[in-house]
Every structure is written in structure tokens, then in C-alpha cells.
Design a protein around this motif. Structure first.
Motif, PDB file in Angstrom:
ATOM      1  N   ASP A  52       0.874  -1.171   0.000  1.00  0.00           N
ATOM      2  CA  ASP A  52       0.000   0.000   0.000  1.00  0.00           C
ATOM      3  C   ASP A  52       0.912   1.223   0.000  1.00  0.00           C
ATOM      4  OD1 ASP A  52      -3.008   0.998   0.719  1.00  0.00           O
ATOM      5  OD2 ASP A  52      -1.488   2.277   1.649  1.00  0.00           O
ATOM      6  N   ARG A  54       1.196   5.248  -0.347  1.00  0.00           N
ATOM      7  CA  ARG A  54       0.506   6.539  -0.332  1.00  0.00           C
ATOM      8  C   ARG A  54       1.562   7.621  -0.525  1.00  0.00           C
ATOM      9  NH1 ARG A  54      -4.567   8.075   0.559  1.00  0.00           N
ATOM     10  NH2 ARG A  54      -4.973  10.218   1.261  1.00  0.00           N
ATOM     11  N   SER A 179      -1.513   5.128  -4.383  1.00  0.00           N
ATOM     12  CA  SER A 179      -2.247   6.385  -4.270  1.00  0.00           C
ATOM     13  C   SER A 179      -1.244   7.525  -4.361  1.00  0.00           C
ATOM     14  CB  SER A 179      -3.003   6.429  -2.937  1.00  0.00           C
ATOM     15  OG  SER A 179      -3.656   7.660  -2.772  1.00  0.00           O
ATOM     16  N   ARG A 205      -5.456  13.607  -6.212  1.00  0.00           N
ATOM     17  CA  ARG A 205      -4.963  12.285  -5.812  1.00  0.00           C
ATOM     18  C   ARG A 205      -5.582  11.223  -6.714  1.00  0.00           C
ATOM     19  NH1 ARG A 205      -2.113   9.903  -2.020  1.00  0.00           N
ATOM     20  NH2 ARG A 205      -1.741  11.870  -0.891  1.00  0.00           N
ATOM     21  N   ASN A 207      -5.906   7.104  -7.302  1.00  0.00           N
ATOM     22  CA  ASN A 207      -5.831   5.841  -6.565  1.00  0.00           C
ATOM     23  C   ASN A 207      -5.940   4.664  -7.540  1.00  0.00           C
ATOM     24  OD1 ASN A 207      -5.903   6.977  -3.753  1.00  0.00           O
ATOM     25  ND2 ASN A 207      -7.833   7.804  -4.518  1.00  0.00           N
TER      26      ASN A 207
END
Length: 496
Positions: A52, A54, A179, A205, A207
Motif C-alpha cells: 500500500d 501513499r 495512491s 490524488r 488511486n
């Protein structure tokens, strides 16, 4: 109240069963996963199931900051482990607790958790980081492409170190959520499906999600100003393509090629089986490098691939990799023939499809156009060595070996193998030896001699061997089929 009495012997056994491994049983994970070509790539002691990421990226300064969360499971009693990474780390947490970390080697991040990790333990690793990717080098090079409007991560056999911490080897595949926040008016392109976008305070942003296992080198990130096109294949797969707004004279040729992605993919399913992912596309950023790369679901193409006009052949090559290289990945980098020989052969099949030369004619040309003393024949496609991993012989001699296999076992068995192999090892890894065993199983023939002669000997097979394999050794074989120019125009796909 009743007090249960425990015999002394039983108590001893009970205690033995509950005593954890001693500190001496916990060892550091290896700083490499065991690949003989690249001993320091990947790491031992754990297996990642999900990344994941970010991120926030500022194109003007080429500054990337992010938080990477890795879901993993230990594969040994682990006192310390490594991640492959180059950017500046501010904090690492393992299982929620702060962990100590240090740099070692060219690209290693050593992490020591507060408490050792027993084998089989699910573990969450969080790494906070920041840096300028283009300023970082390992082994004398950088794999981050700085562009006038942003940056791109796409390379092989390594690219992840410049933008996220990882276990960087194809043996450790995982799913991904990526993201990325970028300034309004700029886009962030990655693998898989675009789940959502949102804007706030001048930043947008994006994703992205890759829901099927993906090797680390196949993960990609491109930030810049793009024109985006969308569509669907005939079979219903959503297609997202992206083209830099600054491609200049190559823009038309790039679009005329990459916009045929859906058509080519549907055609390839006839040879390789159903398309294995739920997303598709390609992107052409304004980079100066010359190669293309099979980044999963959304291949990367350099503008130089289209400098001479439209180039559907390179699109065929990179999309063929979605089965041969992405769905089934190498177990070790010495197995690169399973990627490149088959992607090149897909171009030969496309040549047949377009009526511009059969695979047999292309094989004849490859064999006859390289003299016995040509260094071309010194490279062994089945184990080329790291210095020749992307040599043109891995592609052309590798495809030649496939035509020889086709001649030996016949079309029915050959095309059964082409379609069955990706299904047998789907979302996993395999070796050249695995492929030989599978081909022998399907064809019912011993193929050791064929594989040795055409993949593993550092010399040109003689005329008798060529005639026996159905390959022309006469001078007429030098005549290039019509498609040859288009195919050779893609040769820089291997120029990593």
C-alpha cells in the motif's frame, strides 16, 4: 474450589511446548533472495503479499514523499530483515512499534524490529520516506526518468528502489494499491484500475489498484501532463492509455500504435488463452530513453519506439509479456528466455497475421543472416549471463528455438503448449527447465537435445542440425521478410 494436580513429568512437557525459540534461534534475513545473476537483489526471511503506497510528488523539484505499508509473513525466525530502497527514510514501524534501521550495501535498508519475529508471523511494515529520486544512484546508475513535466519509474531488472521499499525480485509477487497526489493539471499513471480521483487545495490524488500478483519491477509510476484515452476491448476489458502532451512529431505514430492495444490483446488470447487481468492500456511519457517495458496491465513505451512511424509490433511484444513474463514470471533472471523469446515469437506470429512473412521465414532469416563466427551465437538464450541478459540473441535466437520446437513437435502440440503454459503457472514463477519438462509432457517427446543445441550451446548449430530442425541454411534464407524492418525497429526494447 477444585485444584487440579499435574504430575511433574507432564508439567515439564507442557513447559517445553510453550517455551518460544531462544534468541540464538533468530537470524537476520539474507540480504539477497538467492539469484545468481544479482546476488544482492531481493531479500530473505519474509514474503510480501501486499504493498500500500501513499505518495505525494512535486514535479517541479522531483520530490517524492510517501508512506509504504507492506503486509508480509516471515519465512524464518527473524531477528532483522532488509528492504531494497534508496530514498531517505524517517521512520520504520514493524507490527506498530518503532524499529531501528540502517543503510548497508548499495541499496539495502536494514530493519531491526523491537521484538524478534517467529517464523510464520504475519507482519505489517510501515516505512515513511522522502527524497529526490533522480539524485539517487546504485551501482553507478539511476532508473528514475526525470521528464520536463515530472518523472517515470520503469525499468528491468530493477526500478522499485527509486520510489518504494520492497523485496525486489520476481519471486516475491504481491498485490498493490498505489495512491499518488500531484499538483492539479498533472496526472499520475500506474498499474491496474483507477479506483478514484479526488482534489483538494491544489492537489489531485489518483488511486490505482493491481488486484493480481505483480512482480516489483512490473510496478510503474508516471507523473506528468498526459492526454488520456479510454475504451474497452472486444471482450470487455477496460483500456486506459496515456500520452504525454509533449511528444512532438511522434504523437500521431504513438497513438496509431498504442490505440490498437485492445485489438492486439484480443488477438493474442487466441494463442495464449484468456487475458489474465481486469485492466489494460499503455503509456508514452516524454522520456529520452529508447526501450519499452511490459509493466503489468499498462506497458511503458518510449517515444523513440515511434520515431520512424507507427510500430504495432512493439505493442505486440509488450502485450505478449502480459502472459509470458507477467502472469508467469521468471524464477531467476537466468530464465529470461521465457520472457523475451516468447514475446519476440509473438511478433513473428503477428507478421504471419499481417501477411508480411511467416514465422518459418523469419526463423530462416535469423539463422542464415548470422555467420558461424558472429558473436550472436556465443550468447546462450537459456542462460545468457547477466551481462547478456538483454542481448538481441536472447530475443532472435530465442524465437528461433521456438520455431525449431514447433517444427519438431508439430503445430497442434506447439500451440497447446503456448496456451497451456500460462495457465499451468498462472500468477507464479517458473524456469527454463520447467518449460522443457512441460513441453515434453505435452508432446510426449524427449527434447533435451533440442533445448541443448538451440538454447544452451555457445555456437551456431551446423547445417545438418538446421536441416533436421527445418531451418534453412542456404543463402536464400538471408532475404528478409517484409516485417523484418518493423521487428528490428523494436530492438531497443531490450536496451535497458
Amino acid at each position: 474450589m477444585h485444584r487440579r494436580l499435574i504430575a511433574p513429568g507432564a508439567l515439564a512437557v507442557s513447559l517445553l511446548l510453550t517455551v518460544p525459540a531462544s534468541a540464538a534461534d533468530y537470524k537476520p534475513g539474507a540480504p539477497g533472495i538467492g539469484d545468481p545473476y544479482y546476488p544482492a537483489y531481493g531479500n530473505g526471511g519474509y514474503d510480501v503479499s501486499h504493498y500500500d503506497l501513499r505518495l505525494k510528488y512535486q514535479p517541479v523539484t522531483d520530490t517524492l514523499e510517501g508512506t509504504a505499508t507492506l503486509l508480509a509473513r516471515t519465512t524464518q525466525d527473524l531477528s532483522r530483515f532488509n528492504l531494497d530502497f534508496l530514498l531517505d527514510v524517517s521512520e520504520v514501524r514493524v507490527g506498530g512499534a518503532k524499529a531501528s534501521f540502517a543503510r548497508s550495501g548499495e541499496h539495502e535498508l536494514e530493519i531491526t524490529p523491537q521484538t524478534p519475529l517467529a517464523k510464520g508471523t504475519p507482519v505489517t511494515i510501515v516505512v515513511r520516506y522522502r527524497g529526490v529520486p533522480s539524485s539517487k544512484q546504485a551501482y553507478g546508475f539511476t532508473n528514475w526518468h526525470r521528464t520536463p513535466d515530472g518523472g517515470v519509474a520503469a525499468n528491468e531488472p530493477e526500478a522499485a528502489w527509486w520510489w518504494f521499499p520492497s523485496n525486489d525480485h520476481p519471486l516475491d509477487k504481491a498485490t498493490y494499491d498505489v495512491s499518488v497526489a500531484v499538483p492539479d493539471g498533472t496526472q499520475a499513471i500506474s498499474n491496474g484500475t483507477l479506483q478514484s480521483t479526488s482534489s483538494r487545495a491544489g492537489w489531485t490524488r489518483y488511486n490505482w489498484r493491481s488486484a493480481k500478483p505483480q512482480a516489483t519491477y512490473l510496478a510503474t509510476l508516471a507523473v506528468g501532463r498526459f492526454d488520456i484515452t479510454t475504451g474497452r476491448t472486444e471482450s470487455g476489458i477496460p483500456v486506459i492509455n496515456a500520452y504525454s502532451k509533449d511528444l512532438g512529431d511522434t504523437a500521431g505514430a504513438a497513438r496509431a500504435s498504442v490505440e490498437r492495444t485492445g485489438e492486439v490483446t484480443d488477438w493474442l488470447t487466441g494463442y495464449f488463452g484468456p487475458y489474465p487481468y481486469n485492466a489494460l492500456g499503455g503509456y508514452v511519457p516524454n522520456v529520452t530513453t529508447g526501450y519499452a517495458l511490459e509493466t503489468q496491465t499498462r506497458p511503458f513505451y518510449s517515444p523513440r519506439q515511434f520515431a520512424g512511424g507507427s510500430n504495432v509490433s512493439v505493442v505486440v511484444h509488450e502485450l505478449a509479456h502480459q502472459w509470458y513474463g507477467d502472469l508467469v514470471s521468471v524464477a531467476g533472471w537466468k530464465d529470461i528466455w521465457i520472457n523475451e523469446g516468447f514475446a519476440r515469437y509473438a511478433q513473428w506470429l503477428w507478421s504471419e497475421h499481417e501477411g508480411e512473412g511467416t514465422a518459418q521465414e523469419l526463423a530462416d532469416h535469423v539463422y542464415a543472416s548470422h555467420a558461424a563466427d558472429d558473436p550472436f551465437w556465443k550468447v546462450k538464450p537459456g542462460d545468457p549471463g547477466p551481462e547478456h541478459q538483454f542481448d538481441i540473441a536472447v530475443y532472435d535466437r530465442g524465437a528461433l528455438a521456438l520455431q525449431v520446437l514447433r517444427n519438431e513437435i508439430g503445430d497442434r502440440a506447439f500451440f497447446t503448449i503456448l496456451k497451456g503454459w500460462p495457465a499451468k503457472y498462472a500468477y507464479g514463477n517458473a524456469t527454463v527447465g520447467d518449460f522443457q519438462a512441460y513441453a515434453e509432457q505435452v508432446s510426449g517427446r524427449s527434447l533435451a537435445g533440442l533445448f541443448d543445441t538451440w538454447l544452451f550451446r555457445p555456437s551456431k548449430p551446423g547445417a545438418p542440425a538446421a536441416r533436421g530442425a527445418g531451418v534453412a541454411s542456404r543463402s536464400s534464407g538471408v532475404t528478409a521478410p517484409k516485417s523484418w524492418t518493423k521487428i528490428t525497429a523494436t530492438n531497443s526494447v531490450h536496451g535497458r
